[in-house]
Design a protein around this motif. Sequence first.
Motif, PDB file in Angstrom:
ATOM      1  N   GLU A 189     -87.561 -32.761   3.616  1.00  0.00           N
ATOM      2  CA  GLU A 189     -85.819 -31.740   2.388  1.00  0.00           C
ATOM      3  C   GLU A 189     -84.939 -33.418   2.715  1.00  0.00           C
ATOM      4  O   GLU A 189     -84.945 -34.187   3.622  1.00  0.00           O
ATOM      5  CB  GLU A 189     -85.710 -31.490   3.266  1.00  0.00           C
ATOM      6  CG  GLU A 189     -83.863 -31.152   2.387  1.00  0.00           C
ATOM      7  CD  GLU A 189     -83.356 -29.834   3.130  1.00  0.00           C
ATOM      8  OE1 GLU A 189     -83.305 -29.656   3.825  1.00  0.00           O
ATOM      9  OE2 GLU A 189     -82.150 -29.109   2.844  1.00  0.00           O
ATOM     10  N   LEU A 190     -84.954 -34.031   1.387  1.00  0.00           N
ATOM     11  CA  LEU A 190     -84.946 -35.173   1.243  1.00  0.00           C
ATOM     12  C   LEU A 190     -82.980 -34.909   0.616  1.00  0.00           C
ATOM     13  O   LEU A 190     -83.214 -33.951   0.080  1.00  0.00           O
ATOM     14  CB  LEU A 190     -84.961 -36.479  -0.164  1.00  0.00           C
ATOM     15  CG  LEU A 190     -86.399 -36.320  -0.276  1.00  0.00           C
ATOM     16  CD1 LEU A 190     -86.600 -37.245  -1.004  1.00  0.00           C
ATOM     17  CD2 LEU A 190     -86.991 -37.799   1.002  1.00  0.00           C
ATOM     18  N   GLY A 191     -81.816 -35.437   1.341  1.00  0.00           N
ATOM     19  CA  GLY A 191     -80.889 -34.835   1.569  1.00  0.00           C
ATOM     20  C   GLY A 191     -80.541 -32.868   1.919  1.00  0.00           C
ATOM     21  O   GLY A 191     -80.817 -32.318   1.755  1.00  0.00           O
ATOM     22  N   SER A 192     -80.515 -33.520   3.173  1.00  0.00           N
ATOM     23  CA  SER A 192     -79.971 -32.036   3.781  1.00  0.00           C
ATOM     24  C   SER A 192     -79.646 -31.524   3.789  1.00  0.00           C
ATOM     25  O   SER A 192     -78.602 -30.058   5.010  1.00  0.00           O
ATOM     26  CB  SER A 192     -81.286 -32.085   5.147  1.00  0.00           C
ATOM     27  OG  SER A 192     -80.802 -33.929   6.022  1.00  0.00           O
ATOM     28  N   ASN A 193     -78.292 -32.439   3.892  1.00  0.00           N
ATOM     29  CA  ASN A 193     -76.756 -31.299   4.247  1.00  0.00           C
ATOM     30  C   ASN A 193     -76.497 -31.331   5.437  1.00  0.00           C
ATOM     31  O   ASN A 193     -75.962 -31.891   6.300  1.00  0.00           O
ATOM     32  CB  ASN A 193     -76.644 -30.674   2.661  1.00  0.00           C
ATOM     33  CG  ASN A 193     -74.888 -30.901   2.525  1.00  0.00           C
ATOM     34  OD1 ASN A 193     -74.871 -29.137   2.698  1.00  0.00           O
ATOM     35  ND2 ASN A 193     -74.762 -31.960   1.869  1.00  0.00           N
ATOM     36  N   LYS A 194     -76.304 -29.785   5.481  1.00  0.00           N
ATOM     37  CA  LYS A 194     -75.660 -29.060   6.852  1.00  0.00           C
ATOM     38  C   LYS A 194     -76.819 -28.023   7.528  1.00  0.00           C
ATOM     39  O   LYS A 194     -76.206 -27.893   8.414  1.00  0.00           O
ATOM     40  CB  LYS A 194     -74.627 -28.649   7.003  1.00  0.00           C
ATOM     41  CG  LYS A 194     -72.943 -29.445   5.796  1.00  0.00           C
ATOM     42  CD  LYS A 194     -72.028 -28.993   6.029  1.00  0.00           C
ATOM     43  CE  LYS A 194     -70.749 -29.104   4.810  1.00  0.00           C
ATOM     44  NZ  LYS A 194     -70.504 -29.251   3.748  1.00  0.00           N
ATOM     45  N   GLY A 195     -77.568 -28.722   7.177  1.00  0.00           N
ATOM     46  CA  GLY A 195     -78.933 -27.920   7.356  1.00  0.00           C
ATOM     47  C   GLY A 195     -79.428 -26.910   7.236  1.00  0.00           C
ATOM     48  O   GLY A 195     -79.959 -25.756   7.389  1.00  0.00           O
TER      49      GLY A 195
ATOM     50  N   GLY B  16     -86.124 -33.855   7.741  1.00  0.00           N
ATOM     51  CA  GLY B  16     -84.617 -33.588   7.165  1.00  0.00           C
ATOM     52  C   GLY B  16     -84.004 -35.106   7.108  1.00  0.00           C
ATOM     53  O   GLY B  16     -83.926 -35.557   8.309  1.00  0.00           O
ATOM     54  N   VAL B  17     -83.722 -35.389   5.819  1.00  0.00           N
ATOM     55  CA  VAL B  17     -83.313 -36.930   5.885  1.00  0.00           C
ATOM     56  C   VAL B  17     -81.735 -36.779   4.851  1.00  0.00           C
ATOM     57  O   VAL B  17     -81.572 -36.468   3.754  1.00  0.00           O
ATOM     58  CB  VAL B  17     -84.092 -37.550   4.694  1.00  0.00           C
ATOM     59  CG1 VAL B  17     -83.517 -39.331   4.690  1.00  0.00           C
ATOM     60  CG2 VAL B  17     -85.632 -37.845   5.412  1.00  0.00           C
ATOM     61  N   GLU B  18     -81.192 -37.367   5.684  1.00  0.00           N
ATOM     62  CA  GLU B  18     -78.829 -37.101   5.165  1.00  0.00           C
ATOM     63  C   GLU B  18     -78.807 -38.649   6.141  1.00  0.00           C
ATOM     64  O   GLU B  18     -78.757 -39.334   6.191  1.00  0.00           O
ATOM     65  CB  GLU B  18     -78.673 -36.086   6.433  1.00  0.00           C
ATOM     66  CG  GLU B  18     -76.872 -35.820   5.642  1.00  0.00           C
ATOM     67  CD  GLU B  18     -76.766 -35.793   4.505  1.00  0.00           C
ATOM     68  OE1 GLU B  18     -77.446 -35.013   3.204  1.00  0.00           O
ATOM     69  OE2 GLU B  18     -76.002 -36.456   4.210  1.00  0.00           O
ATOM     70  N   HIS B  19     -77.606 -38.630   4.302  1.00  0.00           N
ATOM     71  CA  HIS B  19     -77.133 -40.154   5.044  1.00  0.00           C
ATOM     72  C   HIS B  19     -75.179 -40.127   5.267  1.00  0.00           C
ATOM     73  O   HIS B  19     -75.377 -41.256   6.205  1.00  0.00           O
ATOM     74  CB  HIS B  19     -76.971 -40.837   4.455  1.00  0.00           C
ATOM     75  CG  HIS B  19     -76.486 -40.853   2.797  1.00  0.00           C
ATOM     76  ND1 HIS B  19     -75.722 -41.781   1.496  1.00  0.00           N
ATOM     77  CD2 HIS B  19     -75.096 -39.540   2.294  1.00  0.00           C
ATOM     78  CE1 HIS B  19     -74.608 -40.628   0.967  1.00  0.00           C
ATOM     79  NE2 HIS B  19     -74.728 -39.436   1.326  1.00  0.00           N
ATOM     80  N   ASN B  20     -74.921 -38.844   5.581  1.00  0.00           N
ATOM     81  CA  ASN B  20     -74.161 -39.123   6.536  1.00  0.00           C
ATOM     82  C   ASN B  20     -73.835 -38.326   7.646  1.00  0.00           C
ATOM     83  O   ASN B  20     -74.389 -37.038   7.401  1.00  0.00           O
ATOM     84  CB  ASN B  20     -73.322 -37.654   5.420  1.00  0.00           C
ATOM     85  CG  ASN B  20     -71.527 -37.888   5.393  1.00  0.00           C
ATOM     86  OD1 ASN B  20     -71.411 -37.229   6.464  1.00  0.00           O
ATOM     87  ND2 ASN B  20     -70.518 -36.850   4.578  1.00  0.00           N
ATOM     88  N   PRO B  21     -73.034 -39.604   8.718  1.00  0.00           N
ATOM     89  CA  PRO B  21     -73.751 -38.654   9.836  1.00  0.00           C
ATOM     90  C   PRO B  21     -72.353 -37.619  10.081  1.00  0.00           C
ATOM     91  O   PRO B  21     -73.507 -36.998  11.088  1.00  0.00           O
ATOM     92  CB  PRO B  21     -73.676 -39.883  10.486  1.00  0.00           C
ATOM     93  CG  PRO B  21     -72.328 -40.399   9.945  1.00  0.00           C
ATOM     94  CD  PRO B  21     -72.113 -40.682   8.362  1.00  0.00           C
TER      95      PRO B  21
ATOM     96  N   ASP C 203     -74.962 -34.717  11.983  1.00  0.00           N
ATOM     97  CA  ASP C 203     -74.609 -33.567  13.388  1.00  0.00           C
ATOM     98  C   ASP C 203     -74.319 -31.883  13.439  1.00  0.00           C
ATOM     99  O   ASP C 203     -75.086 -31.774  14.133  1.00  0.00           O
ATOM    100  CB  ASP C 203     -72.762 -34.047  13.828  1.00  0.00           C
ATOM    101  CG  ASP C 203     -73.041 -35.633  14.630  1.00  0.00           C
ATOM    102  OD1 ASP C 203     -73.921 -35.843  15.043  1.00  0.00           O
ATOM    103  OD2 ASP C 203     -72.084 -36.055  14.294  1.00  0.00           O
ATOM    104  N   ILE C 204     -74.009 -31.671  12.308  1.00  0.00           N
ATOM    105  CA  ILE C 204     -74.010 -30.049  11.731  1.00  0.00           C
ATOM    106  C   ILE C 204     -75.282 -29.856  11.548  1.00  0.00           C
ATOM    107  O   ILE C 204     -75.158 -29.030  12.418  1.00  0.00           O
ATOM    108  CB  ILE C 204     -72.759 -29.939  10.095  1.00  0.00           C
ATOM    109  CG1 ILE C 204     -71.398 -30.827  10.652  1.00  0.00           C
ATOM    110  CG2 ILE C 204     -73.010 -28.650  10.257  1.00  0.00           C
ATOM    111  CD1 ILE C 204     -70.713 -30.527   9.044  1.00  0.00           C
ATOM    112  N   SER C 205     -75.957 -30.697  10.910  1.00  0.00           N
ATOM    113  CA  SER C 205     -77.413 -29.958  10.435  1.00  0.00           C
ATOM    114  C   SER C 205     -78.293 -29.784  11.709  1.00  0.00           C
ATOM    115  O   SER C 205     -78.615 -29.198  12.679  1.00  0.00           O
ATOM    116  CB  SER C 205     -78.392 -30.638   9.955  1.00  0.00           C
ATOM    117  OG  SER C 205     -77.822 -31.500   8.631  1.00  0.00           O
TER     118      SER C 205
END
Length: 455
Positions: free
Chosen positions: A303-309, A324-329, A333-335
């Motif tokens: 999943e490219l851009g997994s946001n909050k999971g 899941g890939v996400e650039h916002n740390p 964490d929420i994911s």
Amino acid sequence: MSKNVIWWIGVKNDMYADKYGGWDWMDCSRKSWEFWCKKNDVLFIALDEPIETDLKRFRVNWQKAILAFDELDKRGIDYDQICLIDGAAIVKWDMPNFFNLTDRKLTAWRDMDNMRWVHDSIKGYKEFFNGFELDQSKYVNSSPMIFNKDHKEVFQSFKKLYYENVDKFVELQDKIVRRGTEQTPLNYWLQINNVEIKTDLSLSYKLTHIHRKQMFGHNWQLQEDPTPFFIKYGYIWYMQGFPKEDRNKVTLQVWDMIKHNYDESYILNKIDHKDSDKDTTSNKFKEDILLFFKDYKEKTILELGSNKGNTTRVYSECFKSVIGVEHNPDNLDISKQRCSDVSNVEFILADVYSDSFKFPKTDVVHIDAGHNHDQVCRDIDICINQGNKPILIFDDCSTKRYTDGTIGNTIRTAIDEKINEGKIQLIKYIGANAGYESGNGKVLTGAEGMICRVI
Ligand SMILES: C[S@@+](CC[C@H](N)C(=O)[O-])C[C@H]1O[C@@H](n2cnc3c(N)ncnc32)[C@H](O)[C@@H]1O
């Protein structure tokens, strides 16, 4: 603060148990409304014991209409809008909050299932109402019916009318007209008192006679989605109109099929959806994912851009492993927290568009990181060039149309370009449809999601 109220009518009256084929079906209605009310911050208030005990003179249907305001006042409930609901009505778990659609008018739905019955009923009560010419084209059902304090006076005068004429009404109801209880007199009273009635909400909110409309079936020719039509297209299902001996059986069969949706521990009830968080997918998108990928237990997904999971957590139900890939740390964490109860999800903190990021090779890819045309084209091309022909999932596909008629450079234009180039092919649309309103008030102009194959 005053809240909206579902005034639910479910008196299990022994006197009529035989007529209605027992009362078990009512429990399904009750459970569904209790769930929906909790989810939508609405008060569930039951009329499950008669207020007037002489049920021959005060049928429960009369009590629901004439005593609603008194009873809420007596119970000390600070109400805003009130919706009358019969215990035969099951609400779909994700029905939109219809209290937000009333414009604060008395809102009801046309009763058109049996025009002959309606006609005879209107005719039967005409003399009592001094020959008033009731407009049948505005005749409405008394469930659901939504109203508010502005209508208290008219309901209180309707109560007075009934108490002053109980014996006459009972005679008309039981011996002369024999077409319904309070519904037709209420229609007369609302029209005589010039109450403005809003009747333009979708019929999905009052789906009656489901079997006559052949809505227990599904489109078997498409062989893709066995969801019955009444679930797909209805929000409130009236379990009535069957021979009485079938009513319990049919209702309990339906309930068995859908009851998991009303269980708070069910996966889709533990995560967020687009109606509350615009960044994720809708409940319908996730339902479609669970259905489409139900046989992918041995496969992998990226999943490219997994946001909050939120969608990631649903993928963990379908696939052997999820990346899941996400650039916002912070999102990451929420994911991690959201997926902490499963062990098949791995998260990578990375910028999908940096040269150092190499796409892991998986069977399915959800492309949902960058949302501009070039980024989506790049993501699709990388998936194609990997050579293993993954299935592609897209979210946010609804095309952005500007007022001058031009179409924005959205995900959808990138997908269409790749389809036109013969590189990918649509398998099916998924998720919410045009008209769906997300958490930030944005309305979809087309299908929310698409599943495609690489050719
Ligand atoms: C629309 S949201 C994804 C929603 C998510 N797939 C879901 O279904 O709940 C887009 C996400 O992509 C992330 N994103 C945007 N650009 C990115 C990039 N270059 N690399 C990694 N993640 C990115 C954003 O931070 C955001 O969380």
